[in-house]
Design an enzyme around this catalytic site. Structure first.
Site, PDB file in Angstrom:
ATOM      1  N   CYS A 103       0.669  -1.045   0.140  1.00 32.51           N
ATOM      2  CA  CYS A 103       0.204   0.100  -0.100  1.00 32.51           C
ATOM      3  C   CYS A 103       0.947   1.153  -0.107  1.00 32.51           C
ATOM      4  O   CYS A 103       1.622   1.499  -1.101  1.00 32.51           O
ATOM      5  CB  CYS A 103      -0.985  -0.076   1.244  1.00 32.51           C
ATOM      6  SG  CYS A 103      -2.482   0.982   0.873  1.00 32.51           S
ATOM      7  N   HIS A 207      -3.950  -5.222   0.441  1.00 35.25           N
ATOM      8  CA  HIS A 207      -3.439  -5.453   1.815  1.00 35.25           C
ATOM      9  C   HIS A 207      -3.370  -6.925   1.955  1.00 35.25           C
ATOM     10  O   HIS A 207      -4.335  -7.531   2.654  1.00 35.25           O
ATOM     11  CB  HIS A 207      -4.212  -4.885   2.832  1.00 35.25           C
ATOM     12  CG  HIS A 207      -3.879  -3.413   2.874  1.00 35.25           C
ATOM     13  ND1 HIS A 207      -2.950  -2.705   3.725  1.00 35.25           N
ATOM     14  CD2 HIS A 207      -4.568  -2.192   2.411  1.00 35.25           C
ATOM     15  CE1 HIS A 207      -3.002  -1.636   3.563  1.00 35.25           C
ATOM     16  NE2 HIS A 207      -3.862  -1.066   2.937  1.00 35.25           N
ATOM     17  N   GLU A 209      -1.756  -8.887   4.022  1.00 36.20           N
ATOM     18  CA  GLU A 209      -1.564  -9.213   5.157  1.00 36.20           C
ATOM     19  C   GLU A 209      -2.954  -9.384   6.129  1.00 36.20           C
ATOM     20  O   GLU A 209      -3.108 -10.008   6.878  1.00 36.20           O
ATOM     21  CB  GLU A 209      -0.875  -8.012   6.171  1.00 36.20           C
ATOM     22  CG  GLU A 209      -1.344  -6.705   6.362  1.00 36.20           C
ATOM     23  CD  GLU A 209      -1.718  -5.752   5.295  1.00 36.20           C
ATOM     24  OE1 GLU A 209      -1.256  -5.930   4.148  1.00 36.20           O
ATOM     25  OE2 GLU A 209      -2.262  -4.984   5.585  1.00 36.20           O
TER      26      GLU A 209
END
Ligand code: MN
Length: 232
Positions: A103, A207, A209
């Site tokens: 990001c 994202h 994660e």
């Protein structure tokens, strides 16, 4: 300690006084040893890989622009973090260490390597909020990207359409020299880059994660990164 018994040391950047739990958890899950650094924190003498995490906007002066007046979103700037991460990005590129950029991290790496950003998607003719998904914890996906066949990203996640989450109002405008665009959203927004002059530099606008639990394919980005760091 015998070198082979040591886990790869992954530097995870963040803002001051914050622990980016999801990035740390994903690095651990992938077999890495995360060490979190914010502005002002002491840096370890050496590390095996760099993870540039998400956060506020990079100051446009780092890509030769002033803050654009018509920007809808307030540009929230963290100057100390910009400087720390630009230094770390340059150091990692010089040392040819693997870098996973997520990001803001993807935007920062593009700027560090000489590229530019759209300060707001509205400046690219895309609604400012088009890439902000609402609700949940961003573990759901909200748009697709199309992954370029033959790219390293395709070798990790597969070529073609890939559902991702989205939480950004800026994006890469001009990709840095030496970086290839490896995926775009249907509206043309650049969603990933990879370095072609470096060993392993992967820049991702979404994202992963936050997707590792419900979309486990995304964990491969971290496992591939940590494998590469093991060779550092
Ligand atoms: Mn997006």
């Amino acid at each position: 300690m015998h070198p082979e018994s040591r886990l790869p040391l992954i530097l995870v950047t963040t803002k001051q006084g914050s622990v980016p739990h999801r990035y740390v958890d994903a690095v651990r899950l992938a077999g890495g040893d995360p060490i979190v650094v914010g502005p002002g924190d002491p840096l370890p003498g050496a590390f095996d890989g760099l993870l540039l995490s998400g956060g506020e906007d990079v100051h446009p002066r780092h890509y030769g622009q002033e803050i654009a007046a018509p920007v809808q979103e307030t540009l929230k700037i963290d100057e100390a973090r910009d400087l720390m991460e630009l230094d770390l990005a340059h150091a990692a590129l010089r040392a040819d260490l693997p870098v996973l950029c997520i990001c803001r991290g993807a935007q920062l790496m593009n700027v560090a390597a000489g590229g530019t950003l759209w300060q707001d998607l509205s400046l690219a003719g895309i609604p400012s909020s088009a890439h902000y998904q609402s609700g949940g914890d961003f573990w759901e996906t909200s748009h697709e990207v199309v992954v370029e066949p033959g790219s390293r990203l395709a070798a990790i996640l597969g070529a073609g359409p890939l559902p991702v989450n989205s939480y950004h109002h800026q994006a890469v405008a001009e990709a840095a020299s030496g970086f290839a665009i490896t995926s775009r959203a249907p509206d043309g927004t650049i969603e990933s880059l990879e370095g072609r002059r470096h060993r392993w530099v992967m820049a991702i606008q979404w994202h992963p994660e936050r997707l590792v639990r419900h979309h486990p394919v995304q964990l491969r980005l971290f496992t591939r990164f940590v494998e590469e760091a093991r060779r550092s």
